[in-house]
Design a protein around this motif. Structure first.
Motif, PDB file in Angstrom:
ATOM      1  N   LYS A  53     -42.281  -9.375 -13.468  1.00 47.33           N
ATOM      2  CA  LYS A  53     -42.149  -9.987 -14.768  1.00 47.33           C
ATOM      3  C   LYS A  53     -42.479  -9.028 -15.836  1.00 47.33           C
ATOM      4  CE  LYS A  53     -45.963 -12.767 -16.075  1.00 47.33           C
ATOM      5  NZ  LYS A  53     -46.076 -12.294 -17.783  1.00 47.33           N
ATOM      6  N   ASN A  54     -41.757  -9.265 -16.970  1.00 50.33           N
ATOM      7  CA  ASN A  54     -42.369  -8.540 -18.055  1.00 50.33           C
ATOM      8  C   ASN A  54     -42.845  -9.478 -19.340  1.00 50.33           C
ATOM      9  OD1 ASN A  54     -39.898  -9.742 -19.582  1.00 50.33           O
ATOM     10  ND2 ASN A  54     -38.793  -7.751 -19.617  1.00 50.33           N
ATOM     11  N   LYS A  55     -43.280  -9.021 -20.238  1.00 44.71           N
ATOM     12  CA  LYS A  55     -43.913 -10.008 -21.441  1.00 44.71           C
ATOM     13  C   LYS A  55     -42.948 -10.793 -21.859  1.00 44.71           C
ATOM     14  CE  LYS A  55     -47.750  -6.762 -22.353  1.00 44.71           C
ATOM     15  NZ  LYS A  55     -48.420  -5.889 -23.446  1.00 44.71           N
ATOM     16  N   GLN A  56     -41.798 -10.461 -21.829  1.00 42.21           N
ATOM     17  CA  GLN A  56     -40.777 -11.449 -22.495  1.00 42.21           C
ATOM     18  C   GLN A  56     -40.304 -12.345 -21.629  1.00 42.21           C
ATOM     19  OE1 GLN A  56     -39.964  -7.781 -22.580  1.00 42.21           O
ATOM     20  NE2 GLN A  56     -41.178  -8.110 -24.500  1.00 42.21           N
ATOM     21  N   LYS A  57     -41.159 -12.681 -20.340  1.00 39.72           N
ATOM     22  CA  LYS A  57     -40.971 -13.619 -19.402  1.00 39.72           C
ATOM     23  C   LYS A  57     -39.476 -13.562 -18.759  1.00 39.72           C
ATOM     24  CE  LYS A  57     -44.355 -16.650 -21.100  1.00 39.72           C
ATOM     25  NZ  LYS A  57     -44.837 -17.995 -21.597  1.00 39.72           N
ATOM     26  N   ASN A  65     -32.994 -20.685  -4.622  1.00 40.42           N
ATOM     27  CA  ASN A  65     -33.920 -21.526  -5.415  1.00 40.42           C
ATOM     28  C   ASN A  65     -33.833 -21.279  -7.101  1.00 40.42           C
ATOM     29  OD1 ASN A  65     -34.750 -23.408  -3.396  1.00 40.42           O
ATOM     30  ND2 ASN A  65     -36.153 -21.653  -2.974  1.00 40.42           N
ATOM     31  N   ASP A  66     -33.466 -20.399  -7.409  1.00 37.85           N
ATOM     32  CA  ASP A  66     -33.247 -19.918  -8.759  1.00 37.85           C
ATOM     33  C   ASP A  66     -32.133 -20.317  -9.366  1.00 37.85           C
ATOM     34  OD1 ASP A  66     -33.774 -18.658 -11.150  1.00 37.85           O
ATOM     35  OD2 ASP A  66     -32.899 -16.763 -10.499  1.00 37.85           O
ATOM     36  N   ILE A  67     -32.081 -21.831  -9.812  1.00 39.80           N
ATOM     37  CA  ILE A  67     -30.891 -22.531 -10.273  1.00 39.80           C
ATOM     38  C   ILE A  67     -30.514 -21.994 -11.609  1.00 39.80           C
ATOM     39  CG2 ILE A  67     -30.042 -24.976 -10.609  1.00 39.80           C
ATOM     40  CD1 ILE A  67     -30.581 -24.330  -7.668  1.00 39.80           C
ATOM     41  N   GLU A  68     -31.395 -21.905 -12.295  1.00 40.08           N
ATOM     42  CA  GLU A  68     -31.073 -21.214 -13.690  1.00 40.08           C
ATOM     43  C   GLU A  68     -30.711 -19.975 -13.778  1.00 40.08           C
ATOM     44  OE1 GLU A  68     -34.178 -22.729 -16.528  1.00 40.08           O
ATOM     45  OE2 GLU A  68     -33.775 -24.690 -15.533  1.00 40.08           O
ATOM     46  N   LYS A  69     -30.779 -19.334 -12.734  1.00 37.84           N
ATOM     47  CA  LYS A  69     -30.273 -17.429 -12.832  1.00 37.84           C
ATOM     48  C   LYS A  69     -31.344 -17.008 -13.624  1.00 37.84           C
ATOM     49  CE  LYS A  69     -26.926 -18.306  -9.980  1.00 37.84           C
ATOM     50  NZ  LYS A  69     -27.133 -18.235  -8.555  1.00 37.84           N
ATOM     51  N   LYS A  70     -32.588 -17.153 -13.508  1.00 33.73           N
ATOM     52  CA  LYS A  70     -33.510 -16.373 -14.622  1.00 33.73           C
ATOM     53  C   LYS A  70     -34.078 -14.936 -13.787  1.00 33.73           C
ATOM     54  CE  LYS A  70     -36.010 -20.403 -16.417  1.00 33.73           C
ATOM     55  NZ  LYS A  70     -37.343 -20.992 -16.576  1.00 33.73           N
ATOM     56  N   ILE A  71     -33.854 -14.944 -12.446  1.00 31.55           N
ATOM     57  CA  ILE A  71     -34.364 -13.499 -11.912  1.00 31.55           C
ATOM     58  C   ILE A  71     -33.263 -12.486 -11.617  1.00 31.55           C
ATOM     59  CG2 ILE A  71     -35.324 -12.724  -9.961  1.00 31.55           C
ATOM     60  CD1 ILE A  71     -36.213 -15.614  -9.836  1.00 31.55           C
ATOM     61  N   LYS A  72     -33.459 -11.453 -12.182  1.00 31.61           N
ATOM     62  CA  LYS A  72     -32.462 -10.234 -11.813  1.00 31.61           C
ATOM     63  C   LYS A  72     -32.791  -9.590 -10.480  1.00 31.61           C
ATOM     64  CE  LYS A  72     -30.053  -6.459 -14.123  1.00 31.61           C
ATOM     65  NZ  LYS A  72     -29.712  -5.704 -15.377  1.00 31.61           N
ATOM     66  N   PHE A  73     -31.839  -9.556  -9.669  1.00 29.39           N
ATOM     67  CA  PHE A  73     -32.207  -9.162  -8.344  1.00 29.39           C
ATOM     68  C   PHE A  73     -31.559  -7.644  -8.148  1.00 29.39           C
ATOM     69  CE2 PHE A  73     -30.816  -9.256  -3.601  1.00 29.39           C
ATOM     70  CZ  PHE A  73     -31.793  -8.717  -3.134  1.00 29.39           C
ATOM     71  N   LEU A 133     -35.019   1.526 -15.763  1.00 27.67           N
ATOM     72  CA  LEU A 133     -34.355   0.301 -15.954  1.00 27.67           C
ATOM     73  C   LEU A 133     -34.041  -0.572 -17.307  1.00 27.67           C
ATOM     74  CD1 LEU A 133     -34.407  -0.862 -12.145  1.00 27.67           C
ATOM     75  CD2 LEU A 133     -32.762   0.342 -13.277  1.00 27.67           C
ATOM     76  N   ASP A 134     -35.127  -0.065 -18.335  1.00 26.26           N
ATOM     77  CA  ASP A 134     -35.287  -0.697 -19.345  1.00 26.26           C
ATOM     78  C   ASP A 134     -35.812  -2.114 -19.489  1.00 26.26           C
ATOM     79  OD1 ASP A 134     -35.616  -0.602 -22.272  1.00 26.26           O
ATOM     80  OD2 ASP A 134     -33.420  -1.182 -22.506  1.00 26.26           O
ATOM     81  N   LEU A 135     -36.624  -2.211 -18.546  1.00 26.40           N
ATOM     82  CA  LEU A 135     -37.370  -3.432 -18.107  1.00 26.40           C
ATOM     83  C   LEU A 135     -38.583  -4.032 -19.192  1.00 26.40           C
ATOM     84  CD1 LEU A 135     -37.365  -3.304 -14.071  1.00 26.40           C
ATOM     85  CD2 LEU A 135     -35.572  -4.157 -15.685  1.00 26.40           C
ATOM     86  N   GLY A 136     -39.091  -3.029 -19.835  1.00 27.89           N
ATOM     87  CA  GLY A 136     -40.136  -3.679 -20.745  1.00 27.89           C
ATOM     88  C   GLY A 136     -41.321  -3.147 -19.737  1.00 27.89           C
TER      89      GLY A 136
END
Length: 170
Positions: A50-54, A107-115, A76-79
């Motif tokens: 994770k990054n600081k921007q959550k 389980n990531d219904i809201e698609k918060k995770i970049k794979f 990858l400019d991930l912070g």
């Protein structure tokens, strides 16, 4: 929340071929090395970051790949990235430490995770991942893996991790 049994039902429902191997809990790459010769295919490790921007990231690569997180975050400019907390792991992927897997993205219904998936894995005919528990390993042909993720609209960002490795001096 999708668990191991639910995952197996989804694989079967979609006629996705796989082999499931049961074993004692494997928490680390070193633990899983005891299983060499038992499973064919690419042996993987999965980093949940994770990054600081959550913003959250899941990175799957060969178990032997040593990633330089500083190079990775810049490339990858991930912070500023770090390993995500155990609470995030369970809340977003539905797994505990030692069980991180791309199958948790169901389980990531809201698609918060970049794979991110390392291109080097494509040198193998099949991949080995935990099925949401570290007491089993699923061996799945790479085409079946990609098809399964396509069915569930899970985006896979294929990347070449060679330039982000610890052993790369460039």
């Amino acid at each position: 929340m999708i668990d191991n049994n639910s995952l197996i039902k989804l694989l079967d429902k979609n006629n996705i071929k796989y082999t499931q191997h049961f074993h004692p809990p494997l928490f680390t790459v070193n633990d899983s090395k005891k299983m060499r010769g038992v499973f064919d295919g690419a042996h993987t490790k999965n980093l949940f970051l994770k990054n600081k921007q959550k913003n959250f990231f899941l990175l799957s690569c060969l178990e032997s790949t040593k990633i330089n997180l500083k190079r990775l975050k810049k490339g990858l400019d991930l912070g500023n990235i770090s390993f995500a907390k155990e609470e995030n792991l369970y809340e977003l992927l539905g797994v505990r430490p030692g069980s991180v897997t791309p199958f948790g993205l169901l389980n990531d219904i809201e698609k918060k995770i970049k794979f991110f998936l390392d291109l080097e894995l494509n040198n193998f005919n099949s991949f080995n991942f935990h099925p949401l528990t570290n007491t089993a390993t699923i061996n799945i042909k790479k085409d079946n893996f990609y098809n399964f993720f396509k069915i569930y609209n899970i985006s896979i960002n294929l990347i070449n991790l060679k330039s982000y490795r610890e052993d790369n001096i460039n």
